[in-house]
Each structure stands twice: as structure tokens, then as C-alpha cells.
Design an enzyme around this catalytic site. Structure first.
Site, PDB file in Angstrom:
ATOM      1  N   SER A  48     -52.880 -31.161  32.496  1.00 10.36           N
ATOM      2  CA  SER A  48     -52.804 -31.652  33.873  1.00 10.36           C
ATOM      3  C   SER A  48     -51.545 -31.213  34.607  1.00 10.36           C
ATOM      4  O   SER A  48     -51.454 -31.364  35.825  1.00 10.36           O
ATOM      5  CB  SER A  48     -52.896 -33.179  33.891  1.00 10.36           C
ATOM      6  OG  SER A  48     -54.148 -33.604  33.403  1.00 10.36           O
TER       7      SER A  48
ATOM      8  N   GLU B  25       0.790  -1.235   0.000  1.00 13.22           N
ATOM      9  CA  GLU B  25       0.000   0.000   0.000  1.00 13.22           C
ATOM     10  C   GLU B  25       0.821   1.283   0.000  1.00 13.22           C
ATOM     11  O   GLU B  25       0.369   2.302  -0.525  1.00 13.22           O
ATOM     12  CB  GLU B  25      -0.927  -0.003   1.236  1.00 13.22           C
ATOM     13  CG  GLU B  25      -1.977  -1.080   1.231  1.00 13.22           C
ATOM     14  CD  GLU B  25      -2.976  -0.895   0.100  1.00 13.22           C
ATOM     15  OE1 GLU B  25      -3.444   0.242  -0.099  1.00 13.22           O
ATOM     16  OE2 GLU B  25      -3.275  -1.889  -0.590  1.00 13.22           O
TER      17      GLU B  25
END
Length: 790
Positions: free
Chosen positions: A488, A102
Site C-alpha cells: 500500500s 639496519e
């Protein structure tokens, strides 16, 4: 020389001198104008430039991570997937790779490179537009942190001014630290640490030279140079970076060649929490967002240490998958995925081959295949990468769905009753035969859903949560969001409330027909027991163990509906409860998580324990911002809680929970089944864990005849609890101080005599008599009630 000549000479000299002064003055004016113009331009372009404080106080968006109880990452949430690491953790060859690729003069220039600017200016002039930036690493930092990315000359000038200022204020290493932690590197990864994990499955300090060069090559266009999707382009960029490193002098040509020959392994894309604990992580995410906000979660780099145990979670997933597949087979075969014209089978097989090409076939895998031919005893199936056969034994379950028939009553007798050529079906690989074909079993995607929550009894830490069969198909969490009738399983709260009104396990209620008028209507309701039988005088122990509906309704009426509603709320039920007699049979809807909290009260001798999903939250710097402790509240008499557990142990040993017995350790629990078999529950616990399982269809349709809590929910609960309790010592439920025991006839509730056959060591709260019934008043004993005609 004459005077005249001398005068002419002086005159010429004065003219030259005047011209020189004029030129000097003009030069000074031009220089001043240039300097003034340049300064004015500088003032113009530097006006309102961003301050550099943002770089000094670097707190970028980072990943928030959720961890299991052993420190394994189970989920990540982020807007930008980034983990900031110091430059000291980055290998030197990684830093050099980025500098070489770069900005090779990075360590020499003052933030901007004149040579690069001139080169890019020529390129842009030739192209008639901005095609090359010539930006240094410092300028890229400017662009990323302080300026926009628009391609305008004004922005480039402002960028150059800022770059120069940055170079003066920050060291080169500080600039590299910002750059390498901020850049986007593809695969949703920002910064070199996240990129190393995303691409190579390792931390940045472990990167090789070859991997570093490949990463540095990504920067100009991460998608175009992705090693996962464009390996050839990524390879070219890697070679380019290695050559640049040689040119700059960072590595030797031999090192570059060795790195170029290295085979770099690319990490497969991660599924993250979608694979490990999707419903659990999604629930924790909601809790964190409610408390801290989505911005903090997505940008703040939180570390959330959850209560989840990966072993328990996997056991929950596997037990649910098996339980739902078994249930699905009992429900019947719904037909092929689709049917294709037999003439198009070869074309379809080619499609299957493409889809299955990357797979390595192993026993247990479930694949789609097409039926090529069928005989009464077997079906030939082509799976794409392989062929196989399904025998009658491996698909006898494939009867047509009929909710009125037990699964075992209608098995097919011939393969061609269910399959035909051209059927596209799911097949499970069983084993490979000597001929090379696979022995297969017919499968289908289960239609029913299930939910499971397991909580550590002592701490409230949720160790496992599954909210459905497959999170990829449905993100709806049936453990926390689905309201379903508990059937139940709600009766337990009615009996507990009765024990707090001086009833005992030996109290008797007459199980006989009863008619009730529904409140505010002319409708008549006649509660019935499961098999439509009535059993006469029944102790509360037997009634709860065997889940007698009529007894529960009569008991609720006697002690008061509003009282039981308040009682259930006290135990941890937060859903709205309609105060009518059907409440005793679980007609009101609740969540699985509510049932876990409520049943924990019995397990913990009256302490209501709030489910805990995480134990600690840290900020990005490791500072603790929350550390919730155990949240418990005494809401029930410990003796009452123990009486319930003692009876629910009996339900496992003698009643509706007998299928739990193979667990081989003390356990208590209650089944729940709703009308038309739409919901099946088992709420059970050991001294260590409280686990609740629900099973049913999302559309509330029936699961079919016989699919009760015992058949559809207990197998999931049992398989899961067998796995999570395997390495734990066997513990019994301990009675609190004051509870007394007596040898009692289970059926009559009377003190056991020498001829009693069904004896239980019954538990009683302090001050209660083992042979009296509070239900009918102190003047009548169980013996009196047993003499009544029925």
C-alpha cells in the site's frame, strides 16, 4: 775492471732492465685487462638498469579513506595500507632506531658498505648458499623500488651499482624518507605512519622510544616478530634495537633501560567499516569504483567525504536490532542452536569457558550457554564464565512458530514447554543477583531482515543506511539491491496522480465489490480491503488515510494505468512496473532507495531530490576532484505535493500510521503490507528527514499474522526518528502559495456545518471546489453521491 767484466756487467744490467720493462708491460696489460674487464662487467651489469626517476616522483600506493560528516574515518580501502608522511614528522629516535638496527654506517658510506659485503660473502661461502645480504638501507630502497627480491649474485651487483648512483643523486634524508614510507611493517601496514596506527593506534610523531625500537625490530620478519601474535619475540627484538642504539651512541644505557621497562600497549585489530556503517560504505565504494575505477580507489589515496552521520547511523542500527528481535519473538521460538548429550555437558562447558575467557560480562550481552536443568518456572543455564537462570517471564514468548496465530495468543505456560537439559541456547545478560548468578532472558538470532534509509530532505544527503541485520552474515544490501513489493505504500503515487487530474481530497469513490478480468487471461480478480469489508462512499482522504484497497484500484482504473506508471517514473521509481490494476496495491517490486527518492517529492513540494552519498572527493594531495552539489528537479505541482503530505499527516493522526504519534511532531507517512504478510513498509517523513523502512524475510516467507507495516516497520521507524529528531526544533509542513483551506467533514467531503463531528481543515489546489467531485463529473456533487444506495 776489465773490458770483459764491464761488458758482462752491462749485459746483466740490460737483462734486468728488460725484465723490469717486461714486468711493467705485463702489469700494465693485467691492470688494463682488469680495468677493461671491470668496465666491461660494469657495462654488462649496468645495461638496462632502471632509471632513478621513479624515486624522484614518489607516488606509492596509499590508502583511500571515507569520512563521516564530522570527519571521522569510517572506512579504508587499499592494496597496500600506507600513508606517506615527511621525514620532519618522524621523531628522531624512530629514525635512529631503524638506522642502528639496519645500517649503522648509513650516514658515512656511499650507498654500499664494503665491510658488510665482505662479512656477508664469508657467511654465504661457508653456508654454500646466500643466507645473508649485508644490504644497506640504500640497497633496500633499490630492492623495494627498482629491482626484484631474487637471491642471485647478479642482482646483488646491479643493486650495488644502483645504490651508489642513488647515494650520489639523493641526500641521506631523501633516502630515509623513501625507505621509511615504503617498508612493510606487518598487520597490512606499509610505512611507519600506517604501522604506528596499526600497532599502537597513534600517529608516528607520537611514538615513544620504546615503541620506535619495537617497530624497528619488526622489519626483518614482521609476522615472526609481531607484538600481537608473538610478544616474546617482539620483546627480544626491541631489546636488540635498544642495545644497538646504545652501541652507535644514539641513546644512553639509562635511556635504553627506561625504554625497556616501559609497558607498550598494542592496539586491538580494527573492524573499520564493518563496525560503523558497512552497508553504506559498501554502496559508496561501488559508486567510487564506477566513476574512478578500482585501481584509483585501492592505490590512489582518495579522501571521500560522505554524508553519513554517525549518530543517525548508530540509531538506525539499534532501532533495527530492537525491532527485529521484537518481531522474532512474535514469530515464535525455533528451538535451540543444537542439542548435546547431557553426559557431555561438562566437556561442552569447558569449550564455552575458553571462548568467553577474554570477555568482561556486562548487562545486555548475548552469549551462548547450555541448559543444565529445567523446572516449570526456570531453567539453569551455564554460560562458560558464569551461571544464570531464565525465568518463565523472560521466555514466555517462546511458543512454537505458527504464522496463523497472533504472537500474544500462544505464549508458553511452563519453561519445560520450550527448553530441556542439553539445549544450547542464546541468553541475554539482564542483571547479576546477590548469589553471583545472572538473571537471563532467552534470545535467538532473528530470522527476518530489514532495511532503512534516511535522507535529509533539503539536501538529499543520506544520513543513515542499514541494508540488513548483520553485514558479517550477509553483504547483500537490502536498501539498494533488494526488489520487494511496496504494498500500500505505492498507493500514494496513485492518489497524487489523481490530484493532478483535478481530483481533490474530498472527491468520493464508492468502496464496493468489483470484479476485473486480468489482461490477456480468463482469470477473475476481486480486490478486497484488509479486513474484507467495504465502506461505501469514501473520500479520497479517508481512503488513503485508512489504506482502502478497493478505492485505490477503482481510482487507478479511472485515471489510467499507463498514466500512473509514467507518473511513478517521474517521481523517481526506476524499477520495471507492469501496467495492470494490481499496481495500485504495490504488486511491482521496488527498492527502499527508490521509495526514499519518490517520497522526497512530496516532502519537498514537488522537487525530486537525488540521494547524495558523498559531498567531496579529494586526491592524495588534497586537491578537490569532485564536489557534487544538490541535485533537484521540479517534477510535480507544489500544490499537489502538499495535498499528499496533508493527507499523509492525517494517516499518522487518524489512520494506519497512528503508531507514529509518539514522535510528538508533524510527520507524514504511509504503511505498506503485501499479500501473506511477506513485506512490511513504512515510508514517512518530517520537514527535515525522509526515512523509509522495510521488513521481511529474504525467502519471501510470511512474517506471521498481524505483521503489517504498522506492527513490523513503524516501530523501527519511530525509534530511529525519535533519536535523530530529538535536538531539532519542531517544524510544520508549509503550504505553497495558492493552496486554499476549508473546514470540511472528513467522511463526506462536504463543507462542515454546525453539527459536523469529524472536521478537518482540508487543503485544495487553486480553482478546485471543496464540495464537488471530479470523479463523477462536474454535474454531480458529493451530496448527490452520498444519496446513492449502497
Amino acid at each position: 775492471m776489465t773490458a770483459k767484466e764491464t761488458g758482462n756487467k752491462n749485459q746483466k744490467k740490460n737483462k734486468r732492465r728488460g725484465c723490469l720493462w717486461l714486468l711493467l708491460a705485463l702489469s700494465i696489460l693485467l691492470i688494463a685487462a682488469a680495468v677493461g674487464g671491470g668496465y666491461a662487467g660494469y657495462l654488462y651489469f649496468s645495461y638496462d638498469l632502471p632509471k632513478l626517476n621513479k624515486l624522484s616522483d614518489y607516488h606509492p600506493k596509499t590508502v583511500s579513506r571515507f569520512y563521516s560528516d564530522d570527519g571521522t574515518v569510517i572506512a579504508e580501502y587499499y592494496e597496500e595500507r600506507r600513508e606517506v608522511v615527511p621525514l620532519s614528522r618522524m621523531p628522531r629516535h624512530l629514525v635512529n632506531a631503524f638506522v642502528a638496527a639496519e645500517d649503522q654506517t648509513f650516514f658515512d658510506h656511499p650507498g654500499i658498505s664494503v665491510k658488510s659485503i665482505i662479512r656477508s660473502a664469508i657467511k654465504n661461502f661457508q653456508a654454500g648458499r646466500i643466507v645473508q645480504g649485508g644490504s644497506t638501507i640504500t640497497q633496500q630502497v633499490c630492492r623495494s623500488f627498482l629491482l626484484s627480491r631474487e637471491k642471485k649474485y647478479a642482482r646483488k651487483i646491479r643493486e650495488a651499482i644502483l645504490a651508489y648512483r642513488i647515494d650520489k643523486k639523493f641526500s641521506k634524508n631523501e633516502i630515509l624518507y623513501l625507505f621509511l614510507n615504503q617498508i612493510y611493517m606487518g598487520e597490512g601496514a606499509y610505512g611507519v605512519e600506517a604501522a604506528a596506527q596499526a600497532h599502537f593506534g597513534k600517529s608516528v610523531e607520537d611514538l615513544t622510544l620504546a615503541e620506535s625500537a619495537l617497530m624497528a625490530g619488526l622489519l626483518p620478519a614482521p609476522s615472526r616478530y609481531s607484538p600481537r601474535t608473538n610478544p616474546a619475540s617482539a620483546r627480544e627484538r626491541q631489546i636488540y634495537v635498544l642495545n644497538r642504539m646504545v652501541d652507535v651512541g644514539y641513546i644512553t644505557a639509562q635511556e635504553a633501560q627506561e625504554a625497556a621497562r616501559e609497558k607498550v600497549a598494542i592496539m586491538p585489530r580494527r573492524l573499520g567499516h564493518l563496525k560503523l556503517a558497512p552497508y553504506f560504505c559498501d554502496h559508496v565504494r561501488r559508486l567510487i569504483e564506477e566513476k574512478y575505477g578500482s585501481t584509483v580507489l585501492l592505490e590512489g589515496g582518495l579522501k571521500v567525504y560522505t554524508s553519513l552521520n554517525l549518530g543517525a547511523q548508530e540509531a538506525a542500527r539499534l532501532s533495527m536490532e530492537k525491532g527485529l528481535r521484537d518481531l522474532d519473538k512474535r514469530e515464535g521460538y525455533r528451538g535451540p542452536l543444537k542439542r548435546i548429550d547431557p553426559a557431555k555437558i561438562p566437556e561442552f562447558i569447558k569449550e564455552l569457558e575458553k571462548e568467553a575467557a577474554p570477555l568482561s560480562l556486562e548487562p545486555g550481552m548475548v552469549l551462548a550457554g547450555v541448559v543444565e536443568k529445567v523446572s516449570p518456572q526456570r531453567a539453569q543455564v551455564h554460560l562458560g564464565p558464569a551461571r544464570g537462570f531464565i525465568g518463565l517471564k523472560e521466555m514466555r514468548w517462546a511458543r512454537k512458530p505458527n504464522p496463523e496465530v497472533y504472537w500474544y495468543a500462544g505464549g508458553i505456560r511452563s519453561v519445560d514447554q520450550a527448553l530441556a537439559g542439553g539445549d544450547v541456547v542464546l541468553a541475554k545478560l539482564l542483571e547479576k543477583t546477590e548469589s553471583g548468578d545472572w538473571k537471563l532472558a532467552l534470545e535467538q538470532i532473528p530470522a527476518a531482515q530489514s532495511a532503512l534509509v534516511c535522507m535529509a530532505a533539503a539536501t538529499g544527503q543520506v544520513k543513515a543506511m542499514v541494508g540488513g541485520r548483520d553485514y558479517r552474515d550477509s553483504q547483500f544490501n537490502r536498501a539498494t539491491q533488494a526488489l520487494r513489493q511496496p504494498g500500500s505504500a505505492f498507493k500514494t503515487f496513485v492518489y497524487a496522480a489523481a490530484f493532478d487530474k483535478d481530483y481533490t481530497p474530498s472527491s468520493i469513490v464508492i468502496d464496493s465489490p468489483e470484479t476485473y478480468r486480468l489482461r490477456g487471461t480468463d482469470q477473475i480478480w476481486k480486490p478486497r480491503n484488509f479486513k474484507n469489508r467495504f465502506y461505501g462512499p469514501t473520500t479520497l482522504r479517508v481512503a488513503l488515510e485508512h489504506s482502502r484497497n478497493v478505492v485505490a484500484v477503482k481510482l487507478l482504473k479511472e485515471i489510467g494505468v499507463e498514466y500512473v506508471v509514467d507518473y511513478a517514473k517521474k517521481l523517481g521509481i526506476t524499477a520495471d512496473l507492469t501496467p495492470n490494476l494490481s499496481l495500485a496495491l504495490g504488486s511491482n517490486e521496488v527498492t527502499v532507495l527508490e521509495m526514499v527518492r519518490a517520497y522526497s517529492v512530496f516532502c519537498n513540494l514537488g522537487l525530486k531530490t537525488e540521494p547524495m552519498f558523498y559531498t567531496r572527493v579529494e586526491d592524495r594531495n588534497g586537491a578537490i576532484i569532485e564536489e557534487p552539489g544538490i541535485s533537484q528537479e521540479l517534477v510535480l505541482d507544489p500544490a499537489t505535493a502538499y495535498l499528499v503530505s496533508h493527507i499523509l499527516e492525517g494517516a499518522v493522526q487518524h489512520g494506519t500510521g497512528k503508531m507514529v504519534l509518539p514522535l510528538g511532531r508533524p510527520a507524514a507517512g504511509k504503511t505498506g503490507t503485501t499479500n501473506d504478510l511477506r513485506d512490511a513498509w513504512f515510508a514517512g517523513y518530517t520537514p527535515d528527514f525522509v526515512t523509509v523502512v522495510w521488513t521481511g524475510h529474504d525467502d519471501h516467507s510470511s512474517m506471521g499474522r498481524g505483521e503489517t507495516g504498522a506492527r513490523a516497520a513503524i516501530p523501527i521507524w519511530l525509534e530511529f526518528m525519535t533519536a535523530v529528531c530529538a535536538d531539532l526544533p519542531v517544524r510544520s509542513f508549509e503550504a505553497p502559495e495558492g493552496v486554499v483551506f476549508a473546514r470540511v467533514d472528513r467522511l463526506t467531503g462536504l463543507l462542515a456545518g454546525p453539527d459536523s463531528k469529524d472536521v478537518v481543515m482540508e487543503a485544495y489546489k487553486p480553482g478546485t471546489s471543496p464540495d464537488r467531485s471530479a470523479l463523477q463529473g462536474p454535474q454531480k456533487t458529493n451530496a448527490d453521491l452520498l444519496k446513492q444506495d449502497f
